[in-house]
Scaffold this active site. Structure first.
Site, mmCIF file in Angstrom:
data_model
loop_
_atom_site.group_PDB
_atom_site.id
_atom_site.type_symbol
_atom_site.label_atom_id
_atom_site.label_comp_id
_atom_site.label_asym_id
_atom_site.label_seq_id
_atom_site.Cartn_x
_atom_site.Cartn_y
_atom_site.Cartn_z
ATOM 1 N N MET A 30 50.682 29.469 34.719
ATOM 2 C CA MET A 30 51.914 28.712 34.452
ATOM 3 C C MET A 30 52.814 28.720 35.686
ATOM 4 O O MET A 30 54.003 28.406 35.592
ATOM 5 C CB MET A 30 52.644 29.299 33.249
ATOM 6 C CG MET A 30 51.815 29.212 31.965
ATOM 7 S SD MET A 30 52.812 29.195 30.474
ATOM 8 C CE MET A 30 53.651 30.753 30.609
ATOM 9 N N HIS A 37 48.597 36.848 39.938
ATOM 10 C CA HIS A 37 47.861 35.577 39.955
ATOM 11 C C HIS A 37 46.928 35.512 41.173
ATOM 12 O O HIS A 37 45.777 35.100 41.077
ATOM 13 C CB HIS A 37 48.827 34.392 40.055
ATOM 14 C CG HIS A 37 49.776 34.248 38.914
ATOM 15 N ND1 HIS A 37 51.131 34.415 39.055
ATOM 16 C CD2 HIS A 37 49.580 33.922 37.610
ATOM 17 C CE1 HIS A 37 51.731 34.212 37.895
ATOM 18 N NE2 HIS A 37 50.815 33.913 36.996
ATOM 19 N N GLN A 148 43.805 41.049 32.735
ATOM 20 C CA GLN A 148 43.838 42.040 31.650
ATOM 21 C C GLN A 148 45.271 42.263 31.171
ATOM 22 O O GLN A 148 45.501 42.744 30.068
ATOM 23 C CB GLN A 148 43.241 43.358 32.146
ATOM 24 C CG GLN A 148 43.133 44.419 31.060
ATOM 25 C CD GLN A 148 42.988 45.810 31.625
ATOM 26 O OE1 GLN A 148 42.218 46.026 32.558
ATOM 27 N NE2 GLN A 148 43.729 46.768 31.072
ATOM 28 N N ASP A 150 47.291 40.232 30.030
ATOM 29 C CA ASP A 150 47.398 39.571 28.720
ATOM 30 C C ASP A 150 46.120 39.898 27.952
ATOM 31 O O ASP A 150 45.234 39.054 27.789
ATOM 32 C CB ASP A 150 47.588 38.072 28.917
ATOM 33 C CG ASP A 150 48.868 37.760 29.664
ATOM 34 O OD1 ASP A 150 49.921 37.715 29.028
ATOM 35 O OD2 ASP A 150 48.828 37.614 30.911
ATOM 36 N N SER A 185 54.805 40.164 36.540
ATOM 37 C CA SER A 185 54.927 39.075 35.580
ATOM 38 C C SER A 185 55.951 38.084 36.108
ATOM 39 O O SER A 185 56.942 38.491 36.728
ATOM 40 C CB SER A 185 55.403 39.621 34.226
ATOM 41 O OG SER A 185 55.894 38.563 33.418
HETATM 42 P P1 AMP Z 1 50.555 33.177 33.422
HETATM 43 O O1 AMP Z 1 50.981 32.345 34.590
HETATM 44 O O2 AMP Z 1 51.540 34.226 33.044
HETATM 45 O O3 AMP Z 1 50.071 32.349 32.265
HETATM 46 O O4 AMP Z 1 49.285 33.987 33.915
HETATM 47 C C1 AMP Z 1 48.165 33.339 34.425
HETATM 48 C C2 AMP Z 1 47.024 34.329 34.538
HETATM 49 O O5 AMP Z 1 47.404 35.387 35.412
HETATM 50 C C3 AMP Z 1 46.681 34.978 33.191
HETATM 51 O O6 AMP Z 1 45.279 35.110 33.082
HETATM 52 C C4 AMP Z 1 47.353 36.316 33.293
HETATM 53 O O7 AMP Z 1 46.748 37.320 32.499
HETATM 54 C C5 AMP Z 1 47.183 36.621 34.767
HETATM 55 N N1 AMP Z 1 48.160 37.607 35.187
HETATM 56 C C6 AMP Z 1 49.503 37.581 34.967
HETATM 57 N N2 AMP Z 1 50.083 38.700 35.429
HETATM 58 C C7 AMP Z 1 49.095 39.471 35.939
HETATM 59 C C8 AMP Z 1 49.038 40.752 36.554
HETATM 60 N N3 AMP Z 1 50.134 41.492 36.737
HETATM 61 N N4 AMP Z 1 47.834 41.211 36.963
HETATM 62 C C9 AMP Z 1 46.702 40.485 36.771
HETATM 63 N N5 AMP Z 1 46.689 39.263 36.205
HETATM 64 C C10 AMP Z 1 47.855 38.760 35.782
#
Ligand code: AMP
Length: 282
Positions: A30, A37, A148, A150, A185
């Site tokens: 997102m 990411h 992981q 999420d 995050s």
């Molecule tokens: P999001 O943009 O929050 O939807 O996350 C996109 C992807 O990045 C998802 O698969 C999340 O699980 C992963 N992600 C987000 N934060 C982390 C993190 N701290 N470590 C590893 N992967 C992450």
């Protein structure tokens, strides 16, 4: 690096990459990209010949009182990060491209979608499963990379891929953290210094449970108590759940097993934070 806003342009770019015989890796996000990411991007770059990142703040996974409107959208910074990381294609669709007004189909993953995150955020995993199914169909990748961080999301998406016979390998990558332990995050940007300080209790609690396991504690209810005691002592933190569950079913455990997952969701101020740690009995 190519930036595409239209589905047709993505399909065309992928056809060309396929002609070169390259395995295709895909990282759905997102945006508001951070090192978490980018660790998924690195994994894809290491294992695939062509890496696609999607950046789409997916409205259907946000509840009516959630942070859809204030969710950060730093387009230029995100594209620069992707470029620097060697991403081949960024899919950056407008909302109408993904959800034309005539669309009425959703993907529901039974069971796993209704507990924990799903119970607190009704409809969340329906939105996640729907957008990821669409993105996987558009990109047609060989491997898709998830974090992981999420934990429940990657389980829901693994179930979906298996149940719908999607020809893709789902890969889960480790949680990237700041040096102080806070899991990275995009929502951490909302935290004031005091709220961030309170949020640090989450990773402290998980590490305390891990230490207890290493010291011989096995009882998942005791481990849950350890999580609770540290979270309850953190001023300004409201715990939503702090649990020890089976890694596959996410059912709460009352007996020890070789692998267990400790999961926490808590609010610091108005910001929801989630984190987890896999506990392995040595
Ligand atoms: P999001 O943009 O929050 O939807 O996350 C996109 C992807 O990045 C998802 O698969 C999340 O699980 C992963 N992600 C987000 N934060 C982390 C993190 N701290 N470590 C590893 N992967 C992450």
């Amino acid at each position: 690096m190519q930036v595409a806003e239209r589905i047709a342009d993505v399909r065309q770019a992928i056809r060309a990459a396929r002609r070169d015989g390259k395995p295709i890796g895909f990282v759905p996000t997102m945006g508001a990209l951070h090192a978490g990411h980018m660790s998924l991007v690195t994994a894809s770059r290491n294992e695939c010949g062509y890496t696609v990142v999607s950046i789409f703040v997916n409205p259907t996974q946000f509840g009516p009182h959630e942070d859809l409107d204030r969710y950060p959208r730093p387009r230029t910074a995100d594209l620069t990060l992707c470029e620097q990381a060697g991403v081949d294609l960024v899919f950056y669709p407008p909302v109408e491209e993904m959800y034309p007004p005539r669309a009425t189909t959703f993907v529901e993953v039974g069971g796993l979608s209704d507990i924990w995150e799903g119970a607190i955020r009704p409809g969340h995993f329906r939105g996640v499963a729907t957008i990821v199914a669409k993105l996987l169909n558009i990109v047609g990748c060989d491997r898709a990379y998830f974090g992981q961080k999420d934990y429940q999301q990657q389980l829901v998406l693994r179930r979906m891929a298996a149940d719908l016979d999607l020809p893709v390998e789902i890969i889960t990558c480790p949680i990237a953290r700041d040096p102080d332990g806070l899991a990275l995050s995009s929502r951490n940007a909302y935290l004031s210094p005091a709220e961030r300080e309170a949020g640090l209790a989450i990773s402290r609690a998980l590490l305390a449970a891990e230490r207890a396991v290493k010291a011989g504690e096995r009882d998942p209810r005791q481990l849950q108590q350890i999580l609770r005691s540290i979270l309850d002592a953190a001023r300004g933190l409201q715990t939503e759940y702090a649990i020890v569950v089976d890694p596959d079913t996410m059912r709460e455990l009352d007996q020890a097993q070789a692998e267990m997952v400790a999961l926490i969701a808590a609010r610091s101020g108005t910001t929801r934070l989630i984190d987890n740690l896999i506990l392995k009995i040595p």
